[in-house]
Design a protein around this motif. Structure first.
Motif, PDB file in Angstrom:
ATOM      1  N   SER A 189      37.957   2.489  -3.838  1.00 14.59           N
ATOM      2  CA  SER A 189      36.385   2.569  -4.296  1.00 14.59           C
ATOM      3  C   SER A 189      35.696   2.821  -2.888  1.00 14.59           C
ATOM      4  N   PRO A 190      35.479   3.888  -2.422  1.00 15.18           N
ATOM      5  CA  PRO A 190      35.116   4.439  -1.276  1.00 15.18           C
ATOM      6  C   PRO A 190      33.610   3.842  -0.937  1.00 15.18           C
ATOM      7  N   VAL A 191      33.652   2.915   0.301  1.00 13.73           N
ATOM      8  CA  VAL A 191      32.289   2.254   0.404  1.00 13.73           C
ATOM      9  C   VAL A 191      31.399   3.644   1.005  1.00 13.73           C
ATOM     10  N   LYS A 192      31.884   4.524   1.446  1.00 12.92           N
ATOM     11  CA  LYS A 192      31.179   5.840   1.941  1.00 12.92           C
ATOM     12  C   LYS A 192      30.376   6.451   0.887  1.00 12.92           C
ATOM     13  N   LEU A 193      30.885   6.589  -0.378  1.00 13.89           N
ATOM     14  CA  LEU A 193      30.464   7.250  -1.433  1.00 13.89           C
ATOM     15  C   LEU A 193      29.151   6.547  -1.671  1.00 13.89           C
ATOM     16  N   PHE A 194      28.965   5.530  -1.798  1.00 20.59           N
ATOM     17  CA  PHE A 194      27.917   4.750  -2.293  1.00 20.59           C
ATOM     18  C   PHE A 194      26.776   4.929  -1.168  1.00 20.59           C
ATOM     19  N   GLU A 195      27.054   4.659   0.049  1.00 27.62           N
ATOM     20  CA  GLU A 195      26.088   4.876   1.216  1.00 27.62           C
ATOM     21  C   GLU A 195      25.732   6.110   1.334  1.00 27.62           C
ATOM     22  N   MET A 204      31.575  -3.875   3.259  1.00 29.00           N
ATOM     23  CA  MET A 204      31.771  -4.612   2.016  1.00 29.00           C
ATOM     24  C   MET A 204      31.182  -6.079   2.254  1.00 29.00           C
ATOM     25  N   HIS A 205      31.730  -6.669   3.231  1.00 29.07           N
ATOM     26  CA  HIS A 205      31.292  -8.050   3.352  1.00 29.07           C
ATOM     27  C   HIS A 205      29.812  -8.268   3.913  1.00 29.07           C
ATOM     28  N   LEU A 206      29.297  -7.261   4.661  1.00 32.52           N
ATOM     29  CA  LEU A 206      27.956  -7.375   5.058  1.00 32.52           C
ATOM     30  C   LEU A 206      27.176  -7.072   3.732  1.00 32.52           C
ATOM     31  N   GLY A 207      27.487  -6.263   3.057  1.00 35.80           N
ATOM     32  CA  GLY A 207      26.726  -5.888   1.631  1.00 35.80           C
ATOM     33  C   GLY A 207      26.842  -7.139   0.715  1.00 35.80           C
ATOM     34  N   LEU A 208      27.863  -7.658   0.359  1.00 30.31           N
ATOM     35  CA  LEU A 208      27.660  -8.827  -0.653  1.00 30.31           C
ATOM     36  C   LEU A 208      27.108  -9.811   0.031  1.00 30.31           C
ATOM     37  N   PRO A 235      32.910  -2.080  -8.374  1.00 29.77           N
ATOM     38  CA  PRO A 235      32.907  -0.944  -7.617  1.00 29.77           C
ATOM     39  C   PRO A 235      32.263  -1.414  -6.139  1.00 29.77           C
ATOM     40  N   SER A 236      32.468  -0.825  -5.320  1.00 32.73           N
ATOM     41  CA  SER A 236      31.699  -0.973  -4.050  1.00 32.73           C
ATOM     42  C   SER A 236      30.317  -0.683  -4.324  1.00 32.73           C
ATOM     43  N   ALA A 237      29.419  -0.889  -3.226  1.00 33.74           N
ATOM     44  CA  ALA A 237      28.203  -0.757  -3.538  1.00 33.74           C
ATOM     45  C   ALA A 237      27.153  -0.420  -2.268  1.00 33.74           C
ATOM     46  N   VAL A 238      25.970  -0.401  -2.123  1.00 32.12           N
ATOM     47  CA  VAL A 238      25.268  -0.100  -1.019  1.00 32.12           C
ATOM     48  C   VAL A 238      24.015  -0.969  -0.901  1.00 32.12           C
ATOM     49  N   ASP A 239      23.657  -1.280   0.320  1.00 31.30           N
ATOM     50  CA  ASP A 239      22.377  -1.892   0.532  1.00 31.30           C
ATOM     51  C   ASP A 239      21.248  -0.804   0.596  1.00 31.30           C
ATOM     52  N   VAL A 260      37.889  -7.074  -8.350  1.00 29.40           N
ATOM     53  CA  VAL A 260      38.617  -5.884  -7.859  1.00 29.40           C
ATOM     54  C   VAL A 260      37.655  -4.713  -7.733  1.00 29.40           C
ATOM     55  N   ILE A 261      38.209  -3.886  -6.843  1.00 27.50           N
ATOM     56  CA  ILE A 261      37.135  -2.714  -6.694  1.00 27.50           C
ATOM     57  C   ILE A 261      37.205  -1.353  -7.536  1.00 27.50           C
ATOM     58  N   SER A 262      38.067  -1.415  -8.576  1.00 31.15           N
ATOM     59  CA  SER A 262      38.414  -0.471  -9.476  1.00 31.15           C
ATOM     60  C   SER A 262      39.208  -0.646 -10.512  1.00 31.15           C
ATOM     61  N   GLN A 263      38.893   0.090 -11.828  1.00 30.54           N
ATOM     62  CA  GLN A 263      39.927  -0.500 -12.881  1.00 30.54           C
ATOM     63  C   GLN A 263      41.468  -0.184 -12.774  1.00 30.54           C
ATOM     64  N   LYS A 264      41.647   0.882 -11.669  1.00 29.83           N
ATOM     65  CA  LYS A 264      42.867   1.199 -11.658  1.00 29.83           C
ATOM     66  C   LYS A 264      43.555   0.049 -11.008  1.00 29.83           C
TER      67      LYS A 264
END
Length: 397
Positions: free
Chosen positions: A307-313, A29-33, A185-189, A162-166
């Motif tokens: 918000s699983p980072v893996k899902l976006f990767e 997350m930090h590297l991506g942002l 939400p989390s994201a991806v490069d 925040v990472i999600s509406q929840k």
């Protein structure tokens, strides 16, 4: 996306103890942002207690801590925050940043102190309500002190991401101001997690060149559904005898996973890599034929708020995805479009979805295509970074 008229400088801080644990979703997350921020033409400075491999052009400052802090975190985290805030003030004088962006952690208050002492805009990144996290996933000895520290951070922050509406709903329930909370939400490069990477060397390394590879990356933790995945292996190989499951990661549940695999006599069908260097994660994903995110809901009414980072990767690498229909996963994955959604806690459902993709090459190609499209168009870290800048401009205006 056009570059900004003014280049801003953000000071990004982690005030928690993580030492050498620089791999995994939080580090991603930090590297991506940071990468997203740089790609938009801005500058970034990063300060923390763990020496991460940062994007080129990001200056790093070490916030030292005594290893004894890890034995008594609730007692000494306050002292560490006070010390790190003092160091951060020196960094601010030297770097002259436009804003402070802090990753929220239990018993942290340094961001609030820096906001009060410098007047800089203060942004807070939250993955959960620490009062809930410590009570349910850790040990909580001083709940009143934690509540004061956390609510002080929320009150002093100019904006909270925040990472999600929840998570937003939980924070509001615990007393945070809904108007200052923004869902990221989390994201991806997509330039790093791309279908163009080489996965063949990974197959050769683990002697899986002739296998149908079912993959997973992430921490072996309860909310990731790793136990359910382990239970599904015996079902998968009934449908696909030459299948192998590649588990990329490690964590507290590894002994339990190994126990299930041994019990079911499928040890020769599973490869556990342990933690791998982050730059090689795309290669490991590329080696797989299908990727799994079998996350499960929490036992209480909080459900699934991650918000699983893996899902976006997974989306970025352009492979067929199977995900449980829980929380944000059910929003990111559109069933039969950019992946398949299945019910949680069902080893049989995992196996059936894997077999559905295995026997239908056209479905596999279509899911892969739309997964990649979603990563590029909707879930690039640049989108999150651009929103941070938008919020900053509103605050300073």
């Amino acid at each position: 996306m056009a570059l900004p008229e003014k280049s801003l400088k953000g000071l990004f801080q982690r005030a928690d103890f993580y030492g050498a644990a620089t791999e995994g979703g939080m580090g991603s997350m930090h590297l991506g942002l940071l990468n997203g921020f740089l790609k938009l033409g801005h500058q970034a400075v990063f300060a923390s207690c763990g020496r991460m491999k940062l994007p080129e052009g990001v200056k790093y400052y070490f916030l030292p801590y005594n290893n004894i802090y890890r034995n008594f975190p609730e007692v000494l985290n306050l002292a560490y925050n006070r010390r790190s805030a003092k160091i951060m003030k020196d960094i601010i004088r030297k770097e002259q940043p436009d804003f402070i962006y802090q990753h929220h952690a239990d018993f942290s208050f340094s961001g609030s102190k820096l906001k009060r002492d410098t007047g800089l805009p203060f942004f807070l990144q939250c993955e959960g309500v620490q009062q809930w996290v410590k009570k349910n996933w850790g040990k909580l000895y001083m709940p009143k002190l934690l509540r004061i520290a956390e609510q002080t951070q929320w009150e002093m922050a100019d904006a909270i991401f925040v990472i999600s509406q929840k998570v937003k709903d939980m924070m509001v329930e615990y007393g945070a101001d809904a108007d200052k909370i923004h869902v990221h939400p989390s994201a991806v490069d997509p330039d790093q997690f791309t279908p163009e990477v080489d996965g063949e060397w990974v197959k050769k390394k683990y002697r899986m060149e002739d296998n149908y590879i079912v993959g997973f990356t992430g921490t072996f933790a309860p909310w990731h559904g790793i136990e359910v995945l382990a239970e599904s292996v015996k079902h998968i190989i009934k449908h696909i005898p030459n299948a192998k499951v590649l588990l990329v990661g490690d964590g507290e549940l590894r002994p339990r996973i190994e126990e299930i695999i041994k019990r079911d006599n499928v040890e020769d069908k599973v490869v556990i890599t342990g933690v791998v260097p982050y730059p090689t994660v795309p290669n490991h994903l590329k080696a797989c034929d299908v990727l799994l995110s079998p996350c499960v809901s929490n036992d209480d009414e909080s459900g699934f708020f991650n918000s699983p980072v893996k899902l976006f990767e997974y989306l970025g690498i352009g492979k067929p995805i199977i995900a449980t229909d829980v929380g944000q996963q059910g929003e990111v994955i559109i069933d039969n479009d950019n992946g398949l959604l299945i019910p949680e806690k069902s080893p049989g459902a995992i196996a059936e979805a894997v077999y559905k993709i295995y026997k239908d090459p056209d479905l596999s190609v279509r899911l892969s295509k739309f997964a990649r499209r979603a990563a590029v168009e909707k879930y690039d870290w640049k989108v999150n970074a651009a929103h941070v800048i938008e919020i900053y401009n509103k605050i300073v205006a």
